[in-house]
Write a protein that holds these residues in place. Sequence first.
Motif, PDB file in Angstrom:
ATOM      1  N   VAL A   1       0.836  -1.201   0.000  1.00 32.16           N
ATOM      2  CA  VAL A   1       0.000   0.000   0.000  1.00 32.16           C
ATOM      3  C   VAL A   1       0.873   1.254   0.000  1.00 32.16           C
ATOM      4  O   VAL A   1       0.608   2.215  -0.740  1.00 32.16           O
ATOM      5  CB  VAL A   1      -0.954  -0.001   1.208  1.00 32.16           C
ATOM      6  CG1 VAL A   1      -1.699   1.331   1.320  1.00 32.16           C
ATOM      7  CG2 VAL A   1      -1.948  -1.152   1.106  1.00 32.16           C
ATOM      8  N   GLU A   2       1.938   1.251   0.807  1.00 37.27           N
ATOM      9  CA  GLU A   2       2.804   2.427   0.880  1.00 37.27           C
ATOM     10  C   GLU A   2       3.519   2.689  -0.437  1.00 37.27           C
ATOM     11  O   GLU A   2       3.525   3.821  -0.947  1.00 37.27           O
ATOM     12  CB  GLU A   2       3.841   2.277   1.993  1.00 37.27           C
ATOM     13  CG  GLU A   2       4.775   3.481   2.078  1.00 37.27           C
ATOM     14  CD  GLU A   2       5.918   3.318   3.068  1.00 37.27           C
ATOM     15  OE1 GLU A   2       6.868   4.123   3.008  1.00 37.27           O
ATOM     16  OE2 GLU A   2       5.864   2.391   3.890  1.00 37.27           O
TER      17      GLU A   2
ATOM     18  N   ALA B   1       2.884   1.574  -3.485  1.00 36.96           N
ATOM     19  CA  ALA B   1       1.967   1.885  -4.587  1.00 36.96           C
ATOM     20  C   ALA B   1       1.414   3.297  -4.465  1.00 36.96           C
ATOM     21  O   ALA B   1       1.187   3.972  -5.481  1.00 36.96           O
ATOM     22  CB  ALA B   1       0.832   0.871  -4.617  1.00 36.96           C
ATOM     23  N   GLY B   2       1.209   3.782  -3.244  1.00 40.39           N
ATOM     24  CA  GLY B   2       0.764   5.154  -3.046  1.00 40.39           C
ATOM     25  C   GLY B   2       1.873   6.161  -3.278  1.00 40.39           C
ATOM     26  O   GLY B   2       1.651   7.248  -3.833  1.00 40.39           O
TER      27      GLY B   2
ATOM     28  N   HIS C   1      -2.543   4.087 -11.170  1.00 38.59           N
ATOM     29  CA  HIS C   1      -3.229   3.832  -9.907  1.00 38.59           C
ATOM     30  C   HIS C   1      -3.652   2.380  -9.753  1.00 38.59           C
ATOM     31  O   HIS C   1      -4.113   1.978  -8.695  1.00 38.59           O
ATOM     32  CB  HIS C   1      -4.445   4.749  -9.739  1.00 38.59           C
ATOM     33  CG  HIS C   1      -5.341   4.822 -10.946  1.00 38.59           C
ATOM     34  ND1 HIS C   1      -6.083   3.763 -11.409  1.00 38.59           N
ATOM     35  CD2 HIS C   1      -5.600   5.859 -11.781  1.00 38.59           C
ATOM     36  CE1 HIS C   1      -6.785   4.131 -12.459  1.00 38.59           C
ATOM     37  NE2 HIS C   1      -6.500   5.412 -12.723  1.00 38.59           N
TER      38      HIS C   1
ATOM     39  N   HIS D   1      -1.807  -0.139  -9.390  1.00 36.14           N
ATOM     40  CA  HIS D   1      -0.977  -0.780  -8.371  1.00 36.14           C
ATOM     41  C   HIS D   1      -1.567  -0.531  -6.979  1.00 36.14           C
ATOM     42  O   HIS D   1      -1.666  -1.456  -6.161  1.00 36.14           O
ATOM     43  CB  HIS D   1       0.455  -0.241  -8.427  1.00 36.14           C
ATOM     44  CG  HIS D   1       1.142  -0.487  -9.727  1.00 36.14           C
ATOM     45  ND1 HIS D   1       1.521  -1.743 -10.142  1.00 36.14           N
ATOM     46  CD2 HIS D   1       1.524   0.373 -10.719  1.00 36.14           C
ATOM     47  CE1 HIS D   1       2.109  -1.651 -11.325  1.00 36.14           C
ATOM     48  NE2 HIS D   1       2.114  -0.379 -11.687  1.00 36.14           N
ATOM     49  N   TRP D   2      -1.959   0.733  -6.702  1.00 35.46           N
ATOM     50  CA  TRP D   2      -2.538   1.032  -5.392  1.00 35.46           C
ATOM     51  C   TRP D   2      -3.892   0.355  -5.244  1.00 35.46           C
ATOM     52  O   TRP D   2      -4.205  -0.202  -4.189  1.00 35.46           O
ATOM     53  CB  TRP D   2      -2.687   2.545  -5.201  1.00 35.46           C
ATOM     54  CG  TRP D   2      -3.183   2.865  -3.813  1.00 35.46           C
ATOM     55  CD1 TRP D   2      -2.434   3.039  -2.694  1.00 35.46           C
ATOM     56  CD2 TRP D   2      -4.556   2.988  -3.404  1.00 35.46           C
ATOM     57  NE1 TRP D   2      -3.246   3.275  -1.599  1.00 35.46           N
ATOM     58  CE2 TRP D   2      -4.553   3.246  -2.014  1.00 35.46           C
ATOM     59  CE3 TRP D   2      -5.776   2.898  -4.078  1.00 35.46           C
ATOM     60  CZ2 TRP D   2      -5.727   3.425  -1.287  1.00 35.46           C
ATOM     61  CZ3 TRP D   2      -6.945   3.072  -3.350  1.00 35.46           C
ATOM     62  CH2 TRP D   2      -6.912   3.339  -1.970  1.00 35.46           C
ATOM     63  N   ARG D   3      -4.709   0.381  -6.284  1.00 34.24           N
ATOM     64  CA  ARG D   3      -6.018  -0.267  -6.201  1.00 34.24           C
ATOM     65  C   ARG D   3      -5.875  -1.762  -5.939  1.00 34.24           C
ATOM     66  O   ARG D   3      -6.616  -2.351  -5.138  1.00 34.24           O
ATOM     67  CB  ARG D   3      -6.818  -0.026  -7.482  1.00 34.24           C
ATOM     68  CG  ARG D   3      -7.305   1.408  -7.631  1.00 34.24           C
ATOM     69  CD  ARG D   3      -8.237   1.574  -8.829  1.00 34.24           C
ATOM     70  NE  ARG D   3      -7.554   1.528 -10.110  1.00 34.24           N
ATOM     71  CZ  ARG D   3      -7.490   0.483 -10.915  1.00 34.24           C
ATOM     72  NH1 ARG D   3      -8.072  -0.667 -10.558  1.00 34.24           N
ATOM     73  NH2 ARG D   3      -6.850   0.539 -12.071  1.00 34.24           N
TER      74      ARG D   3
ATOM     75  N   ARG E   1      -4.558  -2.133  -2.238  1.00 33.60           N
ATOM     76  CA  ARG E   1      -5.576  -1.841  -1.235  1.00 33.60           C
ATOM     77  C   ARG E   1      -6.660  -2.916  -1.216  1.00 33.60           C
ATOM     78  O   ARG E   1      -7.156  -3.305  -0.141  1.00 33.60           O
ATOM     79  CB  ARG E   1      -6.198  -0.470  -1.525  1.00 33.60           C
ATOM     80  CG  ARG E   1      -7.186   0.036  -0.494  1.00 33.60           C
ATOM     81  CD  ARG E   1      -6.554   0.309   0.858  1.00 33.60           C
ATOM     82  NE  ARG E   1      -6.286  -0.894   1.645  1.00 33.60           N
ATOM     83  CZ  ARG E   1      -5.649  -0.890   2.808  1.00 33.60           C
ATOM     84  NH1 ARG E   1      -5.183   0.240   3.305  1.00 33.60           N
ATOM     85  NH2 ARG E   1      -5.453  -2.010   3.470  1.00 33.60           N
TER      86      ARG E   1
END
Length: 393
Positions: A333-334, A336-337, A355, A357-359, A362
């Motif tokens: 999460v970190e 990717a954000g 985005h 990667h973050w989706r 998460r």
Amino acid sequence: MAEIIRDDAQALKKATELAAEFRTGASRRDRERLLPREELEKLSASGLLAVTVPAAHGGADVRALTLARVFRVLASADASLAQIPQSHFAYVNVIRRQGTAAQQDFFYGELLAGKRFGNAQSEAGTRHVQDLRTRLEPQPDGSYVLTGVKNYATGALFADWIPVLALGAEDKPYVAFVEAGAPGVTVIDDWDGMGQRTTASGTVRLDGVRVAADRVFAHHLTFEGPQLHGAHAQLLHAAIDAGIAAGALAEAAEFVRTKSRPWFESGFETAAEDPLLVQRFGELDLRVRASDALLDTAARAVDTARATLTDETAADASLAVAAAKAYAADAAVEVAGALFEVAGTRSALDSLNLHRHWRDARTHTLHDPVRWKIQHLGRHALQGTRPPRHGLL
């Protein structure tokens, strides 16, 4: 027929080759929600889905360390694609642990032929994740009838066989393997998660499905002694998180090298020379390296326990996997954000789909709560308490 993979080195080589191929279309598949049927056929044909078949049955019987690295490299390319076979390997372990010789002969043969296992395990609207309503009712002829509704059934839409977790005699859990096209089986592609968009983790309806006696496994027996069912399954989840973190960091670095402009105050010609960005990339790289190290440590603990399975080695494996999963989840999460933090304004363009990667991170890290893994680690560190025997640790 599928290729037969003979050893750990071949498995890793094949996974690396496929990951390179799958990476090129990952963003488009996610953006347009194109289900990866062709990619899964290639995965099946590669022989990777049979790498945990025991050597006595013609498989490579790879180490947990190798399997974790296979998932990590696949997830770094496409986290949805890597998630689809996670349950497949969990249910191969059910066959290994509780199958009769005849059941093992049959299903190992299916695996070596490239057949895929799905999953029909979780249910919505119950009190908690282990509160099951799906029933496996015995019939006078020795067969069973299966009735229920399953949700988040990752892999079921692409499966040849769907292992179904259900309550049987004395309300104990059993696993029934049903053919995907059997009468009464309906697989619905209704998954609409913000991340892992192409896993097709939808709904499976089971309306009076007939199941032969030799397709049923007494899963509850797995947890009556030291076991690695949960540790093995969670290890693969940790590998997916570690892969997401690695994939996000690699894409962030490529973006900064090729597309980002330097901040005017830095005095440098390129963004990649900015010491503040270099510092942040170093911090993120540490997160990825630590995730990989904890993943390898956990996998080795699982391999040790497989070789000598006792309460102590099983507990050590579960705790090592819990640590790897907790850390990798946060790292995914970190990192990717932070991709947007280091890449700048342009990286937020929806058309670039960075985005994803973050989706994916998460969404995947919601699978089971990290806070409970940390609880078990803390209880063991403080009180010497071994973790409980269940399939989520």
